[in-house]
Scaffold this motif. Structure first.
Motif, PDB file in Angstrom:
ATOM      1  N   TYR A  28       0.684  -1.159   0.141  1.00 27.38           N
ATOM      2  CA  TYR A  28       0.046   0.019  -0.006  1.00 27.38           C
ATOM      3  C   TYR A  28       0.843   1.273  -0.089  1.00 27.38           C
ATOM      4  O   TYR A  28       0.183   2.315   0.031  1.00 27.38           O
ATOM      5  CB  TYR A  28      -0.814   0.222   1.375  1.00 27.38           C
ATOM      6  CG  TYR A  28      -1.807  -0.913   1.428  1.00 27.38           C
ATOM      7  CD1 TYR A  28      -2.495  -1.543   0.309  1.00 27.38           C
ATOM      8  CD2 TYR A  28      -2.664  -1.339   2.614  1.00 27.38           C
ATOM      9  CE1 TYR A  28      -3.420  -2.510   0.301  1.00 27.38           C
ATOM     10  CE2 TYR A  28      -3.724  -2.089   2.867  1.00 27.38           C
ATOM     11  CZ  TYR A  28      -4.102  -2.729   1.660  1.00 27.38           C
ATOM     12  OH  TYR A  28      -5.237  -3.658   1.798  1.00 27.38           O
ATOM     13  N   CYS A  88      -1.658   2.047  12.988  1.00 21.11           N
ATOM     14  CA  CYS A  88      -2.692   1.382  12.110  1.00 21.11           C
ATOM     15  C   CYS A  88      -3.799   1.505  13.149  1.00 21.11           C
ATOM     16  O   CYS A  88      -4.004   1.187  14.374  1.00 21.11           O
ATOM     17  CB  CYS A  88      -2.522  -0.057  12.144  1.00 21.11           C
ATOM     18  SG  CYS A  88      -4.249  -1.032  11.649  1.00 21.11           S
ATOM     19  N   PRO A  89      -4.920   2.273  12.877  1.00 18.16           N
ATOM     20  CA  PRO A  89      -6.177   2.531  13.555  1.00 18.16           C
ATOM     21  C   PRO A  89      -6.685   1.381  13.956  1.00 18.16           C
ATOM     22  O   PRO A  89      -7.100   1.028  15.409  1.00 18.16           O
ATOM     23  CB  PRO A  89      -7.165   3.331  12.714  1.00 18.16           C
ATOM     24  CG  PRO A  89      -6.112   3.949  11.702  1.00 18.16           C
ATOM     25  CD  PRO A  89      -5.040   3.126  11.274  1.00 18.16           C
ATOM     26  N   ASN A 116      -2.026  -7.229  12.572  1.00 19.06           N
ATOM     27  CA  ASN A 116      -2.472  -5.856  12.985  1.00 19.06           C
ATOM     28  C   ASN A 116      -2.746  -5.599  14.397  1.00 19.06           C
ATOM     29  O   ASN A 116      -4.011  -5.290  14.520  1.00 19.06           O
ATOM     30  CB  ASN A 116      -3.711  -5.344  12.024  1.00 19.06           C
ATOM     31  CG  ASN A 116      -3.391  -5.532  10.458  1.00 19.06           C
ATOM     32  OD1 ASN A 116      -2.681  -6.511  10.095  1.00 19.06           O
ATOM     33  ND2 ASN A 116      -3.877  -4.631   9.638  1.00 19.06           N
ATOM     34  N   CYS A 173     -11.015  -2.278  10.018  1.00 23.58           N
ATOM     35  CA  CYS A 173      -9.764  -1.212   9.264  1.00 23.58           C
ATOM     36  C   CYS A 173     -10.724  -0.270   8.864  1.00 23.58           C
ATOM     37  O   CYS A 173     -11.806  -0.405   7.952  1.00 23.58           O
ATOM     38  CB  CYS A 173      -9.239  -1.948   7.958  1.00 23.58           C
ATOM     39  SG  CYS A 173      -8.656  -0.831   6.827  1.00 23.58           S
ATOM     40  N   GLU A 201     -10.693  -7.743   4.878  1.00 27.11           N
ATOM     41  CA  GLU A 201     -11.009  -6.829   5.818  1.00 27.11           C
ATOM     42  C   GLU A 201     -12.254  -6.026   5.450  1.00 27.11           C
ATOM     43  O   GLU A 201     -12.688  -5.212   5.970  1.00 27.11           O
ATOM     44  CB  GLU A 201      -9.846  -5.729   5.873  1.00 27.11           C
ATOM     45  CG  GLU A 201      -8.748  -6.262   6.731  1.00 27.11           C
ATOM     46  CD  GLU A 201      -7.650  -5.435   6.567  1.00 27.11           C
ATOM     47  OE1 GLU A 201      -7.552  -4.158   6.434  1.00 27.11           O
ATOM     48  OE2 GLU A 201      -6.302  -5.962   6.877  1.00 27.11           O
ATOM     49  N   CYS A 259      -5.185   4.830   2.585  1.00 23.68           N
ATOM     50  CA  CYS A 259      -4.802   4.957   3.994  1.00 23.68           C
ATOM     51  C   CYS A 259      -4.107   6.013   4.227  1.00 23.68           C
ATOM     52  O   CYS A 259      -2.815   5.585   4.158  1.00 23.68           O
ATOM     53  CB  CYS A 259      -4.363   3.525   4.232  1.00 23.68           C
ATOM     54  SG  CYS A 259      -3.747   3.424   6.184  1.00 23.68           S
TER      55      CYS A 259
HETATM   56 FE1  SF4 Z   1      -4.627  -0.333   9.283  1.00 22.81          FE
HETATM   57 FE2  SF4 Z   1      -6.165  -0.333   7.353  1.00 22.81          FE
HETATM   58 FE3  SF4 Z   1      -4.411   1.208   7.114  1.00 22.81          FE
HETATM   59 FE4  SF4 Z   1      -4.077  -1.320   6.857  1.00 22.81          FE
HETATM   60  S1  SF4 Z   1      -5.126  -0.151   5.739  1.00 22.81           S
HETATM   61  S2  SF4 Z   1      -2.510   0.222   7.946  1.00 22.81           S
HETATM   62  S3  SF4 Z   1      -5.519  -2.047   8.414  1.00 22.81           S
HETATM   63  S4  SF4 Z   1      -5.842   1.054   8.919  1.00 22.81           S
END
Ligand code: SF4
Ligand code: 13P
Length: 307
Positions: A28, A88-89, A116, A173, A201, A259
């Motif tokens: 990502y 990571c929330p 996570n 997520c 997710e 993200c």
């Molecule tokens: Fe966390 Fe979702 Fe970002 Fe991955 S994409 S780091 S699971 S908030």
């Protein structure tokens, strides 16, 4: 003439050699970060690479739980997270105290933690999982029931693939949770014949429409193995850059968002990280040892996208 970006990439590569560092990059990340990577992958692949490396320094371009996982698995190395505040929330949605309380309510259940999670939470579980191996991990358990934390969506997906009784935590997520069923239906309608691939997710109402449910690593395998297709993705949008890089002959469309934490890593920050040895990840040894046991059990089981 070289651009500023090209110069930075060159400087980072030189620094990386000088410092004997390896740069691990999650799928990502921004596309320019791919250019400095020794390895780009999903959470499972990156944890394996971190465990195996013989370099002195591991530079993580991803979020904190990934860098922590690297430190837990390879404690003798210096592990640095290029963007200090990249968290990571979802990982923050459960802590060790909350997991301990849940365990008390379900004393017979095994405890499976998604990678996570933070190190203290991992230290309280029996085994970890990623989106690439979750079904294999759950089916490997001797217990008939298992707590699955923190992702309620990953738990709901896994429940469709196992006879075990899963006890989910209420985490999610925020990026995948925001993907709506109506976007999936519309994208499919507007692109007849397209293949729809979703990350586990995503909520069940989105997964219901998917042709395939894959981790990011498995999405990549699929894109490499299939050509001249239109592929609709329900995951973090920048995954498209990765797929396009590997197989530009497909057409990729995304119904996901970005993200913000994954976008905190920039080339400038990676250069600074290598120059200043920042930001170093530390995990207290007692926590690390317990968390390592959960991660090693996961790695030993492998998984569809593993070895
Ligand atoms: Fe966390 Fe979702 Fe970002 Fe991955 S994409 S780091 S699971 S908030
Ligand atoms: P994978 O790359 O393991 O599929 O996981 C996605 C994710 O949650 C990263 O934040």
């Amino acid at each position: 003439m070289e651009t500023k970006e090209q110069n930075l990439i060159k400087e980072i590569k030189q620094l990386k050699e000088k410092r004997n560092a390896v740069i691990l990059v999650h799928n990502y990340q921004r596309p320019e970060i791919y250019e400095i990577a020794d390895f780009i992958g999903d959470s499972l692949e990156l944890s394996r690479k971190a465990a195996e490396t013989d370099k002195d320094i591991i530079v993580f371009c991803g979020v904190r739980f990934m860098a922590e996982t690297a430190k837990i698995l390879n404690p003798g190395k210096t592990v640095i997270l290029a963007a200090e505040d990249a968290g990571c929330p979802m990982a923050e949605m459960i802590n060790a105290k909350q997991l301990k309380e849940l365990k008390k309510k379900h004393p017979k259940a095994a405890v499976v933690c998604y990678v996570n999670t933070n190190a203290e939470t991992k230290a309280e579980c029996d085994i970890c999982c990623t989106s690439a191996n979750v079904v294999d991990i759950v089916n490997s358990l001797k217990e008939g029931e298992a707590i699955m934390a923190p992702d309620k969506n990953l738990a709901a997906y896994t429940q469709t693939k196992t006879k075990k009784s899963l006890i989910p935590w209420n985490g999610y997520c925020p990026i995948h949770q925001e993907i709506k069923e109506k976007s999936a239906v519309l994208a499919k309608k507007q692109n007849p014949g397209a293949i729809f691939i979703a990350h586990p997710e995503c909520p069940q109402e989105v997964l219901r429409h998917a042709d395939y449910i894959f981790s990011t690593g498995k999405m990549l395998d699929f894109a490499k193995e299939n050509t001249n297709k239109t592929i609709i993705l329900a995951t973090e949008t920048d995954m498209i850059n990765r797929l396009e890089k590997e197989n530009p002959k497909n057409k990729y469309l995304s119904i996901g968002g970005l993200c913000p934490d994954m976008k905190k890593t920039t080339l400038e920050k990676v250069k600074e990280a290598l120059e200043k040895n920042q930001y170093e990840i530390k995990v207290p040894e007692d926590t690390r040892k317990k968390a390592e046991s959960s991660l090693r059990k996961m790695i030993a089981i492998g998984g569809k996208h593993g070895k």
